[in-house]
Design a protein around this motif. Structure first.
Motif, PDB file in Angstrom:
ATOM      1  N   LEU A  36       0.855  -1.185   0.000  1.00 56.33           N
ATOM      2  CA  LEU A  36       0.000   0.000   0.000  1.00 56.33           C
ATOM      3  C   LEU A  36       0.889   1.232   0.000  1.00 56.33           C
ATOM      4  CD1 LEU A  36      -2.723   1.331   0.203  1.00 56.33           C
ATOM      5  CD2 LEU A  36      -2.559   1.199   2.681  1.00 56.33           C
ATOM      6  N   LEU A  37       0.815   1.975  -1.081  1.00 57.30           N
ATOM      7  CA  LEU A  37       1.652   3.154  -1.191  1.00 57.30           C
ATOM      8  C   LEU A  37       0.901   4.364  -0.683  1.00 57.30           C
ATOM      9  CD1 LEU A  37       3.053   2.559  -4.769  1.00 57.30           C
ATOM     10  CD2 LEU A  37       3.975   1.808  -2.589  1.00 57.30           C
ATOM     11  N   SER A  38       1.636   5.403  -0.366  1.00 53.94           N
ATOM     12  CA  SER A  38       1.017   6.674  -0.044  1.00 53.94           C
ATOM     13  C   SER A  38       0.201   7.140  -1.237  1.00 53.94           C
ATOM     14  CB  SER A  38       2.110   7.690   0.275  1.00 53.94           C
ATOM     15  OG  SER A  38       1.864   8.922  -0.318  1.00 53.94           O
ATOM     16  N   PRO A  39      -0.944   7.853  -0.990  1.00 57.27           N
ATOM     17  CA  PRO A  39      -1.776   8.290  -2.097  1.00 57.27           C
ATOM     18  C   PRO A  39      -1.070   9.213  -3.081  1.00 57.27           C
ATOM     19  CG  PRO A  39      -2.984   8.403  -0.051  1.00 57.27           C
ATOM     20  CD  PRO A  39      -1.562   8.099   0.298  1.00 57.27           C
ATOM     21  N   MET A  43      -7.462  13.368   1.030  1.00 58.28           N
ATOM     22  CA  MET A  43      -6.451  13.491   2.078  1.00 58.28           C
ATOM     23  C   MET A  43      -5.230  12.630   1.732  1.00 58.28           C
ATOM     24  SD  MET A  43      -8.759  13.465   5.552  1.00 58.28           S
ATOM     25  CE  MET A  43      -9.405  11.811   5.272  1.00 58.28           C
ATOM     26  N   GLN A  44      -4.169  12.789   2.519  1.00 60.12           N
ATOM     27  CA  GLN A  44      -2.938  12.029   2.297  1.00 60.12           C
ATOM     28  C   GLN A  44      -2.925  10.820   3.235  1.00 60.12           C
ATOM     29  OE1 GLN A  44       0.754  14.473   1.606  1.00 60.12           O
ATOM     30  NE2 GLN A  44      -0.519  16.087   2.498  1.00 60.12           N
ATOM     31  N   GLN A  45      -3.196   9.678   2.684  1.00 57.76           N
ATOM     32  CA  GLN A  45      -3.272   8.467   3.491  1.00 57.76           C
ATOM     33  C   GLN A  45      -1.889   7.999   3.927  1.00 57.76           C
ATOM     34  OE1 GLN A  45      -5.356   5.273   1.582  1.00 57.76           O
ATOM     35  NE2 GLN A  45      -5.290   3.925   3.361  1.00 57.76           N
ATOM     36  N   LEU A  46      -1.827   7.461   5.144  1.00 58.69           N
ATOM     37  CA  LEU A  46      -0.608   6.831   5.631  1.00 58.69           C
ATOM     38  C   LEU A  46      -0.671   5.347   5.310  1.00 58.69           C
ATOM     39  CD1 LEU A  46      -0.302   8.497   9.172  1.00 58.69           C
ATOM     40  CD2 LEU A  46       0.942   9.112   7.090  1.00 58.69           C
ATOM     41  N   SER A  47       0.315   4.855   4.600  1.00 56.65           N
ATOM     42  CA  SER A  47       0.380   3.435   4.296  1.00 56.65           C
ATOM     43  C   SER A  47       0.678   2.661   5.577  1.00 56.65           C
ATOM     44  CB  SER A  47       1.488   3.174   3.270  1.00 56.65           C
ATOM     45  OG  SER A  47       2.759   3.380   3.872  1.00 56.65           O
ATOM     46  N   THR A 104      -3.581  -4.174   9.945  1.00 51.98           N
ATOM     47  CA  THR A 104      -2.717  -3.079   9.509  1.00 51.98           C
ATOM     48  C   THR A 104      -3.287  -2.358   8.298  1.00 51.98           C
ATOM     49  OG1 THR A 104      -1.331  -4.709   8.354  1.00 51.98           O
ATOM     50  CG2 THR A 104      -0.604  -3.975  10.531  1.00 51.98           C
ATOM     51  N   ILE A 105      -3.943  -3.077   7.400  1.00 52.44           N
ATOM     52  CA  ILE A 105      -4.623  -2.409   6.284  1.00 52.44           C
ATOM     53  C   ILE A 105      -5.783  -1.568   6.818  1.00 52.44           C
ATOM     54  CG2 ILE A 105      -6.075  -2.783   4.255  1.00 52.44           C
ATOM     55  CD1 ILE A 105      -4.301  -5.094   3.486  1.00 52.44           C
ATOM     56  N   SER A 106      -6.510  -2.108   7.789  1.00 51.33           N
ATOM     57  CA  SER A 106      -7.611  -1.356   8.389  1.00 51.33           C
ATOM     58  C   SER A 106      -7.094  -0.095   9.073  1.00 51.33           C
ATOM     59  CB  SER A 106      -8.352  -2.229   9.406  1.00 51.33           C
ATOM     60  OG  SER A 106      -8.910  -3.372   8.795  1.00 51.33           O
ATOM     61  N   LEU A 107      -5.979  -0.223   9.807  1.00 53.18           N
ATOM     62  CA  LEU A 107      -5.382   0.945  10.455  1.00 53.18           C
ATOM     63  C   LEU A 107      -4.974   1.980   9.429  1.00 53.18           C
ATOM     64  CD1 LEU A 107      -4.240   2.385  12.947  1.00 53.18           C
ATOM     65  CD2 LEU A 107      -2.169   0.988  12.703  1.00 53.18           C
ATOM     66  N   SER A 108      -4.384   1.535   8.334  1.00 47.10           N
ATOM     67  CA  SER A 108      -3.992   2.461   7.269  1.00 47.10           C
ATOM     68  C   SER A 108      -5.200   3.162   6.667  1.00 47.10           C
ATOM     69  CB  SER A 108      -3.231   1.710   6.179  1.00 47.10           C
ATOM     70  OG  SER A 108      -3.010   2.522   5.053  1.00 47.10           O
ATOM     71  N   PHE A 109      -6.301   2.423   6.468  1.00 51.18           N
ATOM     72  CA  PHE A 109      -7.494   3.021   5.892  1.00 51.18           C
ATOM     73  C   PHE A 109      -8.023   4.162   6.766  1.00 51.18           C
ATOM     74  CE2 PHE A 109     -12.105   3.306   5.208  1.00 51.18           C
ATOM     75  CZ  PHE A 109     -12.159   3.404   3.827  1.00 51.18           C
ATOM     76  N   LEU A 110      -7.774   4.093   8.066  1.00 51.88           N
ATOM     77  CA  LEU A 110      -8.274   5.104   9.003  1.00 51.88           C
ATOM     78  C   LEU A 110      -7.225   6.161   9.341  1.00 51.88           C
ATOM     79  CD1 LEU A 110     -10.166   2.723  11.464  1.00 51.88           C
ATOM     80  CD2 LEU A 110     -11.193   4.178   9.712  1.00 51.88           C
ATOM     81  N   SER A 111      -6.049   6.113   8.708  1.00 54.40           N
ATOM     82  CA  SER A 111      -4.938   6.981   9.095  1.00 54.40           C
ATOM     83  C   SER A 111      -4.504   7.891   7.954  1.00 54.40           C
ATOM     84  CB  SER A 111      -3.743   6.131   9.549  1.00 54.40           C
ATOM     85  OG  SER A 111      -4.098   5.319  10.651  1.00 54.40           O
ATOM     86  N   TYR A 112      -4.412   9.183   8.254  1.00 56.85           N
ATOM     87  CA  TYR A 112      -4.047  10.198   7.261  1.00 56.85           C
ATOM     88  C   TYR A 112      -3.125  11.210   7.918  1.00 56.85           C
ATOM     89  CZ  TYR A 112      -7.720   7.871   4.786  1.00 56.85           C
ATOM     90  OH  TYR A 112      -8.452   6.881   4.176  1.00 56.85           O
TER      91      TYR A 112
END
Length: 713
Positions: free
Chosen positions: A14-17, A226-230, A250-258
């Motif tokens: 998962l890369l940064s947006p 927004m800029q998502q955190l991978s 960890t994917i779920s955490l990333s989906f909620l993290s910016y």
């Protein structure tokens, strides 16, 4: 969420947006989660993040067939409700199919636009029988929540703006321009694989017919992203191994993290909630990324940006996007400016604790403090240009001011405790209408949050923070000692053994609980601390899990009090409901059995949001809190309970029992909360089976078991 929960993963890095793969393509992360009747699909890539939820009612479910798309940007989304054309409820089945072109359930959409691109997702939805789209809601998740949880409440202006037009020759487009007159949300349908043409039925602009078969849908909007955190960016380097070990979480955490903020949960709370993000950061601090652009600073910055400049109150929930424009419009203001909800009384106290843990207790935080706190706020217009340091001081000043009366000589009275705000029925995490059973003075806030915040303010002051109040390094500690030592007494409930057994018998009879009263577990008086006090000082006699705050946030020093407090916590964990809090499905966050009040018990059932149900993050904080207290026995300055063999053994037994329950319910832990039924034992049941309120399939503070582990204490 249930042992029904299963996980399907197709994961690429998962890369940064804002980052592309070396070949110029965008690498996406995908996640599918099942919680019947809901199927959730996540897609994040370089352009946007989307959560698609398909509701297909099965036997015994009265949930409406529905396609819902939730977007973190703007806390926005789409809900499309369907019914079978034949009118027979429960006969319409829906599912998503893989694309024959990409082989994926969902594909990203990224179209040029001005000023923002049109982004979102596309997929293929299959109807098992002819269906009618009866209601589309486009724009804000808050509007969708108002409909699903507010008794069908719809904003007429928003719904009147919904338009339906033909899409090509055989499809339909449902769209709506937001109240900002700039942003638009689109939902396109077109037939696939020989399905009937989509039919727009004249006379009702919300009515669209689909035949049996498969239809392509595309859900898009043109709001700034927004800029998502991978996963690699939201975790620190030492915790990177969790990405392969726990890809779902960890994917779920990333989906909620910016970079701008961390979001509370999805789909219902896909935005900033101050309490949720700070509790999550406190529990997950050992694994979250630090430094500039990291997760810890994203949480703290988001909180500071949203502080009420007038009085230092920390924002509970932000109001953004289409919903913000709507509320401004209702005030006669034409503006897209965001706002904040400041009604909670607990959120203020987490800020100094988190700041102390980062800026005082970590080297990276110490090195970053000056630059970070010199940042000028920009999110709220009224805070624009104010330094983060000044905003943090406003909140600390409020805490010092409101805690002073109780800390003063002779000031230890009910009147000087922290009350809910006038006119509000909620004010802390149990924020459903009946969560405190009418109480006005919350147990957790007064016995744990206030003293822990005061301890943190003292430590921050000693480290050179708040130069305008250098005396706080002593005064805040003095206040904290009084709050630590003198608040528990107001909330304590003691029930004699014989009375306890009688109350348990009455509760089982009145509540129709199918299991035993477990009165035989009562061999001595029962002690616990009630949820709250009424305005007259009477204790709300509901046993609860909020002991976890005090165990996790404080190392108290009144030895007699500490030993007794740990003992009652352990007893209530070890006793099985209704005698205590324990069950096969976890610890219940509330137990009204000792209240002797049928009306209160009726509001604390397994169908109530804060009733006899299990919340994941409370399990995590209780586990972390007991570990913290037991770990004190390893230090040179051991508390007295460490030298009481029976008591230490009981606390350790309770800690291990708690972890047995946690591990037995691992399938549920990443969801918001869950319920149960009793059939020769407690069995997990999704909360949605009993309530019209859906629990989020992924909640930020329910991902904290990434950092909380069974320690050998």
């Amino acid at each position: 969420m249930a042992a029904l929960l299963s996980v399907w993963l197709l994961v690429a890095a998962l890369l940064s947006p804002t980052t592309l793969a070396q070949d110029g393509t965008c690498t996406a992360s995908r996640l599918q989660l099942s919680d019947p009747p809901y199927e959730s699909y996540f897609l994040s890539d370089c352009h946007s993040s989307s959560h698609v939820i398909l509701t297909s009612p099965g036997s015994g479910s009265d949930a409406s067939p529905r396609l819902l798309i939730a977007w973190p940007a703007g806390n926005s989304g789409i809900a499309a409700f369907f019914k079978p054309e034949n009118g027979n409820s429960g006969t319409l089945g829906l599912h998503l199919e893989n694309s024959t072109a990409s082989g994926q359930i969902l594909d990203s959409v990224n179209l040029p636009g001005n000023p923002n691109p049109r982004v979102g997702v596309s997929g293929f939805i299959h109807f098992d029988s002819p269906a009618i789209l009866t209601l589309p809601i486009l724009g804000s998740i808050r509007n969708i929540r108002d409909y699903t949880e507010g008794g069908g409440n719809l904003n007429k202006d928003a719904q009147n703006a919904v338009q339906i037009v033909k899409y090509n020759d055989d499809g339909a487009t449902i769209y709506r321009t937001w109240f900002d007159d700039t942003t638009t949300t689109w939902l396109d349908f077109s037939p696939s694989s020989g399905a009937d043409a989509v039919k727009i039925i004249p006379g009702d602009k919300y009515t669209v017919r689909f035949g049996t078969g498969t239809y392509r849908f595309s859900a898009t909007f043109n709001y700034p992203q927004m800029q998502q955190l991978s996963p690699q960016q939201v975790l620190d380097e030492a915790s990177a191994g969790l990405i392969n070990q726990n890809p779902d979480q960890t994917i779920s955490l990333s989906f909620l993290s910016y970079k701008e903020k961390l979001l509370a949960g999805t789909w219902r709370f896909l935005t900033y909630f101050g309490r949720d993000s700070m509790i999550s950061a406190l529990l997950m601090q050992p694994i979250l990324s630090q430094g500039e652009g990291g997760a810890i600073e994203a949480v703290i910055a988001a909180v500071l940006e949203r502080i009420n400049r007038a009085d230092g109150t920390v924002c509970h929930e932000e109001i953004i996007g289409d919903y913000s424009t709507l509320l401004n419009r209702q005030k006669g203001i034409k503006s897209t400016a965001p706002g904040c909800d400041y009604k909670m009384i607990d959120t203020d106290y987490f800020l100094p604790v988190l700041m102390k843990n980062y800026f005082v207790d970590t080297q990276i935080g110490k090195d970053r403090a000056s630059d970070f706190l010199g940042t000028k706020a920009s999110f709220l217009a009224e805070n624009s240009g104010l330094a983060y340091s000044a905003l943090a001081q406003l909140t600390a000043e409020k805490i010092m001011k409101t805690s002073a009366a109780f800390a003063a000589k002779g000031g230890q009275t009910v009147a000087n405790l922290i009350h809910l705000k006038d006119g509000e029925s909620v004010g802390e995490w149990r924020d459903s209408n009946n969560g405190l059973a009418g109480g006005r003075i919350p147990y957790d806030v007064n016995t744990a949050l206030v003293p822990s915040a005061l301890r943190a303010i003292a430590a921050l002051s000693s480290a050179g923070f708040f130069p305008d109040h250098s005396d706080w390094k002593d005064t805040a500690d003095q206040y904290a000692q009084v709050w630590e030592d003198s608040t528990l007494q107001f909330f304590q409930v003691n029930v004699g053994a014989s009375e306890a057994k009688s109350l348990l018998s009455d509760y089982v009879s009145q509540s129709s609980f199918a299991g035993p009263s477990n009165g035989d577990d009562i061999t001595e008086d029962v002690t616990f601390y009630g949820l709250a006090l009424g305005s007259n000082g009477d204790v709300v006699r509901v046993m609860n899990t909020d002991d976890c705050f005090r165990h996790f946030l404080l190392n108290t020093t009144n030895q007699t009090q500490l030993s007794a407090y740990l003992g009652q916590t352990a007893d209530n964990i070890l006793r099985t409901f209704p005698a205590g809090l324990s069950s096969d499905v976890g610890l219940f966050v509330a137990n009204p059995a000792y209240g002797g009040d049928a009306s209160i018990a009726s509001n604390f059932k397994n169908s109530d949001y804060h009733g006899t149900v299990v919340w994941s993050w409370q399990l995590a904080m209780m586990a972390a809190g007991l570990a913290r207290q037991l770990d004190r026995c390893r230090t040179g300055d051991q508390p007295d309970f460490c030298n009481d063999g029976n008591l230490q053994k009981k606390v350790l037994t309770a800690y291990n029992h708690l972890w047995d329950l946690i591990n037995a319910n691992s399938d549920q832990l990443s969801g918001e909360m869950w319920s149960w039924k009793y059939d020769n034992g407690f069995q997990v049941v999704p909360f949605s089976s009993y309530s019209t309120t859906e629990s989020d399939i992924r909640q930020l503070w329910s991902l904290t078991f990434l950092a909380i582990h069974w320690d050998n204490v």
